[in-house]
Design a protein around this motif. Structure first.
Motif, PDB file in Angstrom:
ATOM      1  N   GLU A  66       0.801  -1.165   0.069  1.00  0.00           N
ATOM      2  CA  GLU A  66       0.070  -0.063   0.064  1.00  0.00           C
ATOM      3  C   GLU A  66       1.089   1.286   0.105  1.00  0.00           C
ATOM      4  O   GLU A  66       0.506   2.281  -0.534  1.00  0.00           O
ATOM      5  CB  GLU A  66      -0.913   0.086   1.264  1.00  0.00           C
ATOM      6  N   ASP A  67       2.019   1.094   0.528  1.00  0.00           N
ATOM      7  CA  ASP A  67       2.958   2.028   0.597  1.00  0.00           C
ATOM      8  C   ASP A  67       4.064   1.963  -0.421  1.00  0.00           C
ATOM      9  O   ASP A  67       5.537   1.762  -0.115  1.00  0.00           O
ATOM     10  CB  ASP A  67       3.765   2.279   2.091  1.00  0.00           C
ATOM     11  N   TYR A  68       3.751   2.020  -1.857  1.00  0.00           N
ATOM     12  CA  TYR A  68       4.511   1.427  -2.979  1.00  0.00           C
ATOM     13  C   TYR A  68       5.793   2.124  -3.012  1.00  0.00           C
ATOM     14  O   TYR A  68       6.933   1.495  -3.024  1.00  0.00           O
ATOM     15  CB  TYR A  68       3.672   1.616  -4.044  1.00  0.00           C
ATOM     16  N   ALA A  69       5.733   3.440  -2.763  1.00  0.00           N
ATOM     17  CA  ALA A  69       7.075   4.308  -2.753  1.00  0.00           C
ATOM     18  C   ALA A  69       8.005   4.085  -1.955  1.00  0.00           C
ATOM     19  O   ALA A  69       9.269   3.763  -2.015  1.00  0.00           O
ATOM     20  CB  ALA A  69       6.847   5.652  -3.084  1.00  0.00           C
ATOM     21  N   GLN A  70       7.482   3.850  -0.671  1.00  0.00           N
ATOM     22  CA  GLN A  70       8.361   3.524   0.432  1.00  0.00           C
ATOM     23  C   GLN A  70       8.981   2.213   0.321  1.00  0.00           C
ATOM     24  O   GLN A  70       9.918   1.648   0.706  1.00  0.00           O
ATOM     25  CB  GLN A  70       7.615   3.573   1.844  1.00  0.00           C
ATOM     26  N   ALA A  71       8.194   1.069  -0.144  1.00  0.00           N
ATOM     27  CA  ALA A  71       8.465  -0.342  -0.217  1.00  0.00           C
ATOM     28  C   ALA A  71       9.682  -0.364  -1.268  1.00  0.00           C
ATOM     29  O   ALA A  71      10.622  -1.135  -1.107  1.00  0.00           O
ATOM     30  CB  ALA A  71       7.247  -1.049  -0.666  1.00  0.00           C
ATOM     31  N   LEU A  72       9.669   0.417  -2.335  1.00  0.00           N
ATOM     32  CA  LEU A  72      10.669   0.464  -3.189  1.00  0.00           C
ATOM     33  C   LEU A  72      12.290   1.100  -2.580  1.00  0.00           C
ATOM     34  O   LEU A  72      13.107   0.461  -2.661  1.00  0.00           O
ATOM     35  CB  LEU A  72      10.526   1.286  -4.439  1.00  0.00           C
ATOM     36  N   ILE A  73      11.913   2.077  -1.918  1.00  0.00           N
ATOM     37  CA  ILE A  73      13.062   2.447  -1.230  1.00  0.00           C
ATOM     38  C   ILE A  73      13.768   1.717  -0.260  1.00  0.00           C
ATOM     39  O   ILE A  73      14.951   1.451   0.021  1.00  0.00           O
ATOM     40  CB  ILE A  73      12.607   3.857  -0.341  1.00  0.00           C
ATOM     41  N   GLU A  74      12.807   0.909   0.421  1.00  0.00           N
ATOM     42  CA  GLU A  74      13.482  -0.042   1.409  1.00  0.00           C
ATOM     43  C   GLU A  74      13.685  -1.488   1.177  1.00  0.00           C
ATOM     44  O   GLU A  74      14.064  -2.388   1.928  1.00  0.00           O
ATOM     45  CB  GLU A  74      12.127  -0.033   2.703  1.00  0.00           C
ATOM     46  N   LEU A  75      13.460  -1.708  -0.169  1.00  0.00           N
ATOM     47  CA  LEU A  75      13.649  -2.975  -0.651  1.00  0.00           C
ATOM     48  C   LEU A  75      15.416  -3.407  -0.440  1.00  0.00           C
ATOM     49  O   LEU A  75      16.238  -2.581  -0.783  1.00  0.00           O
ATOM     50  CB  LEU A  75      13.364  -3.135  -2.150  1.00  0.00           C
ATOM     51  N   ASP A  76      15.642  -4.603   0.247  1.00  0.00           N
ATOM     52  CA  ASP A  76      16.841  -5.194   0.442  1.00  0.00           C
ATOM     53  C   ASP A  76      17.292  -5.545  -1.045  1.00  0.00           C
ATOM     54  O   ASP A  76      16.819  -6.675  -1.492  1.00  0.00           O
ATOM     55  CB  ASP A  76      17.082  -6.017   1.529  1.00  0.00           C
ATOM     56  N   ARG A  77      18.276  -4.713  -1.732  1.00  0.00           N
ATOM     57  CA  ARG A  77      18.876  -5.297  -2.992  1.00  0.00           C
ATOM     58  C   ARG A  77      20.055  -6.277  -2.739  1.00  0.00           C
ATOM     59  O   ARG A  77      20.505  -6.689  -3.782  1.00  0.00           O
ATOM     60  CB  ARG A  77      18.977  -4.131  -3.872  1.00  0.00           C
ATOM     61  N   GLY A  78      20.780  -6.210  -1.699  1.00  0.00           N
ATOM     62  CA  GLY A  78      21.753  -7.021  -1.416  1.00  0.00           C
ATOM     63  C   GLY A  78      23.272  -6.218  -1.782  1.00  0.00           C
ATOM     64  O   GLY A  78      24.095  -7.041  -1.861  1.00  0.00           O
ATOM     65  N   TYR A  79      23.100  -4.971  -2.124  1.00  0.00           N
ATOM     66  CA  TYR A  79      24.292  -4.404  -2.260  1.00  0.00           C
ATOM     67  C   TYR A  79      24.301  -2.972  -2.000  1.00  0.00           C
ATOM     68  O   TYR A  79      22.806  -2.497  -2.033  1.00  0.00           O
ATOM     69  CB  TYR A  79      24.919  -4.621  -3.742  1.00  0.00           C
ATOM     70  N   GLU A  80      25.027  -2.220  -1.946  1.00  0.00           N
ATOM     71  CA  GLU A  80      25.279  -0.666  -1.713  1.00  0.00           C
ATOM     72  C   GLU A  80      24.807  -0.135  -2.947  1.00  0.00           C
ATOM     73  O   GLU A  80      25.531  -0.335  -3.891  1.00  0.00           O
ATOM     74  CB  GLU A  80      26.357  -0.254  -1.070  1.00  0.00           C
ATOM     75  N   SER A  81      23.889   0.947  -2.990  1.00  0.00           N
ATOM     76  CA  SER A  81      23.673   1.636  -4.260  1.00  0.00           C
ATOM     77  C   SER A  81      23.283   3.021  -3.730  1.00  0.00           C
ATOM     78  O   SER A  81      22.485   3.363  -2.987  1.00  0.00           O
ATOM     79  CB  SER A  81      22.431   0.936  -5.057  1.00  0.00           C
ATOM     80  N   SER A  82      23.694   3.949  -4.628  1.00  0.00           N
ATOM     81  CA  SER A  82      23.361   5.462  -4.418  1.00  0.00           C
ATOM     82  C   SER A  82      22.119   5.884  -5.088  1.00  0.00           C
ATOM     83  O   SER A  82      21.662   6.687  -5.120  1.00  0.00           O
ATOM     84  CB  SER A  82      24.632   6.334  -4.803  1.00  0.00           C
ATOM     85  N   HIS A  83      21.650   4.783  -5.961  1.00  0.00           N
ATOM     86  CA  HIS A  83      20.517   5.083  -6.893  1.00  0.00           C
ATOM     87  C   HIS A  83      19.241   4.585  -6.008  1.00  0.00           C
ATOM     88  O   HIS A  83      19.150   3.371  -5.541  1.00  0.00           O
ATOM     89  CB  HIS A  83      20.440   4.293  -7.956  1.00  0.00           C
ATOM     90  N   THR A  84      18.398   5.375  -5.757  1.00  0.00           N
ATOM     91  CA  THR A  84      16.918   5.122  -5.122  1.00  0.00           C
ATOM     92  C   THR A  84      16.171   4.785  -6.120  1.00  0.00           C
ATOM     93  O   THR A  84      15.780   5.426  -6.959  1.00  0.00           O
ATOM     94  CB  THR A  84      16.551   6.268  -4.221  1.00  0.00           C
ATOM     95  N   LEU A  85      15.364   3.636  -5.722  1.00  0.00           N
ATOM     96  CA  LEU A  85      14.297   3.266  -6.504  1.00  0.00           C
ATOM     97  C   LEU A  85      13.081   3.989  -6.480  1.00  0.00           C
ATOM     98  O   LEU A  85      12.708   4.318  -5.341  1.00  0.00           O
ATOM     99  CB  LEU A  85      13.909   1.590  -6.301  1.00  0.00           C
ATOM    100  N   GLN A  86      12.661   4.479  -7.539  1.00  0.00           N
ATOM    101  CA  GLN A  86      11.381   5.578  -7.371  1.00  0.00           C
ATOM    102  C   GLN A  86      10.363   5.178  -8.536  1.00  0.00           C
ATOM    103  O   GLN A  86      10.801   4.719  -9.472  1.00  0.00           O
ATOM    104  CB  GLN A  86      11.869   6.910  -7.627  1.00  0.00           C
ATOM    105  N   PRO A  87       9.079   5.107  -7.921  1.00  0.00           N
ATOM    106  CA  PRO A  87       8.076   4.692  -9.165  1.00  0.00           C
ATOM    107  C   PRO A  87       7.959   6.009 -10.069  1.00  0.00           C
ATOM    108  O   PRO A  87       8.217   7.074  -9.893  1.00  0.00           O
ATOM    109  CB  PRO A  87       6.716   4.882  -8.131  1.00  0.00           C
ATOM    110  N   SER A  88       7.289   5.495 -11.363  1.00  0.00           N
ATOM    111  CA  SER A  88       7.333   6.473 -12.418  1.00  0.00           C
ATOM    112  C   SER A  88       6.172   7.240 -11.995  1.00  0.00           C
ATOM    113  O   SER A  88       5.045   7.248 -11.295  1.00  0.00           O
ATOM    114  CB  SER A  88       6.933   6.092 -13.681  1.00  0.00           C
ATOM    115  N   GLU A  89       6.356   8.681 -12.427  1.00  0.00           N
ATOM    116  CA  GLU A  89       5.303   9.796 -12.298  1.00  0.00           C
ATOM    117  C   GLU A  89       5.136  10.517 -13.558  1.00  0.00           C
ATOM    118  O   GLU A  89       5.817  10.417 -14.428  1.00  0.00           O
ATOM    119  CB  GLU A  89       5.724  10.669 -11.146  1.00  0.00           C
ATOM    120  N   GLY A  90       3.975  11.358 -13.500  1.00  0.00           N
ATOM    121  CA  GLY A  90       3.832  12.281 -14.673  1.00  0.00           C
ATOM    122  C   GLY A  90       2.871  11.534 -15.685  1.00  0.00           C
ATOM    123  O   GLY A  90       1.837  10.945 -15.078  1.00  0.00           O
ATOM    124  N   ALA A  91       3.072  11.576 -17.023  1.00  0.00           N
ATOM    125  CA  ALA A  91       2.437  10.736 -18.024  1.00  0.00           C
ATOM    126  C   ALA A  91       2.463   9.519 -17.909  1.00  0.00           C
ATOM    127  O   ALA A  91       1.372   8.651 -18.088  1.00  0.00           O
ATOM    128  CB  ALA A  91       3.031  11.230 -19.487  1.00  0.00           C
TER     129      ALA A  91
END
Length: 338
Positions: A66-91
């Motif tokens: 239900e908190d989709y954007a936060q779930a993407l941020i908190e997903l354990d990807r198994g490695y360190e990354s400076s890229h934050t997963l974000q849902p598409s917005e706009g069109a």
């Protein structure tokens, strides 16, 4: 609230390819634990059914949030990354994502769904039931596409060391275009037909991509950041190619010729993007023809050549100096272009 379910169902149907046990997590502000469990269980059953169609052997797990954007941020990807997963917005509004993750050194795929779009699965008479089915099918197809690429080119996804920023952004566009082309091609016939939506999105981006790139160049005259302007322009044209890949893969999956889409044909005819669109179609078809049996990466690099040419023609020139460093030149500020 977080509810977890593990699907171990076996049937007399064709064998499934998903792991015998895979975690399904429902998280966010669900009304009750039972509600969360019902949705998680339904999704788990559907994913397992789709594993009879797609190869889901590299599925890490599923999250419905239900908190989709936060779930993407908190997903354990198994490695360190400076890229934050974000849902598409706009069109284009993001409804799901299947990021790659590392688990004990192995590349896998974790599906994250926006729960808002999957509730119709609990009512097969709901007007958006078929849309929800298609969303699940599309994300499952991403698991197969990523696994197939990893098998052909082990150690590249998430682990490749790029020579420079240009190498990185080029690779991002290549993989995004192929990933969406292949996923839409594989999942086209399941659930709601997404053709109209993909067409409208592509037409919108055909009308805005060059302006977006030009505005980025104009902004450079104020901020003077060469890396930023290069990435911004590359992203504008790369996104146009990506949305073209959605459309092309979906048409190929339906076996539909563009001649049957008169609105799009009329929009494309004479457009500055027309030749690039056909080049991308040929490139993706060539990759698909060798699906899973690629001998090297050259067939993919054609997509990179397309976007490089778009960026150059758009007024951002990039070359490599004798010492191996990059040289970016922007010789003019674009005015209004067609």
């Amino acid at each position: 609230m977080v509810a977890e379910s593990t699907d171990k169902a076996e049937t007399n149907q064709a064998p499934t390819t998903a792991p015998e046990q895979f975690g399904i997590t429902a998280r966010g502000a669900f009304a009750s634990e039972d509600e969360a469990r019902m949705l998680a269980t339904m999704i788990g059953q559907l994913v397992r059914q789709f594993s009879r169609v797609f190869d889901l052997s590299q599925l890490d797990g599923v999250t419905v949030a239900e908190d989709y954007a936060q779930a993407l941020i908190e997903l354990d990807r198994g490695y360190e990354s400076s890229h934050t997963l974000q849902p598409s917005e706009g069109a284009v509004v993001g409804v799901a994502m299947t990021p790659s993750v590392l688990r004990e050194g192995m590349l896998k795929s974790h599906i994250v769904f926006n729960a808002q779009y999957l509730w119709p699965l609990l009512d097969d008479h709901h007007p958006d039931f078929e849309l929800a089915i298609h969303i699940v099918a599309h994300e499952c197809s991403h698991v197969e596409v990523t696994g197939t690429y990893e098998a052909a080119f082990p150690g590249v996804l998430l682990r490749k060391r790029f020579t420079d920023m240009r190498d990185k952004v080029r690779s991002d566009v290549i993989l995004a275009c192929w990933d969406e082309y292949a996923a839409t091609r594989l999942s086209a016939r399941f659930g709601e037909d997404p053709t109209e939506g993909y067409e409208e999105s592509l037409i919108t981006h055909m009308g805005s991509a060059r302006q977006e790139a030009n505005e980025a160049i104009k902004a450079y005259r104020l901020h003077s950041d060469l890396v930023k302007v290069y990435c911004d322009v590359y992203r504008a044209y790369g996104n146009l190619l990506k949305f073209s890949a959605y459309y092309l893969g979906n048409l190929a999956g339906h076996g539909e010729a563009m001649s049957l889409r008169p609105k799009f044909e009329a929009t494309l005819a004479g457009h500055w993007f027309e030749d690039y669109f056909h080049q991308l179609d040929e490139a993706c078809n060539a990759i698909a023809a060798q699906y899973g049996a690629w001998r090297d990466h050259s067939v993919f690099e054609v997509i990179g050549d397309i976007v490089d040419d778009m960026v150059t023609k758009g007024g951002v020139l990039c070359s490599t100096l004798e010492d191996g460093s990059m040289n970016i030149d922007i010789p003019f500020t674009p005015e209004t272009m067609p």
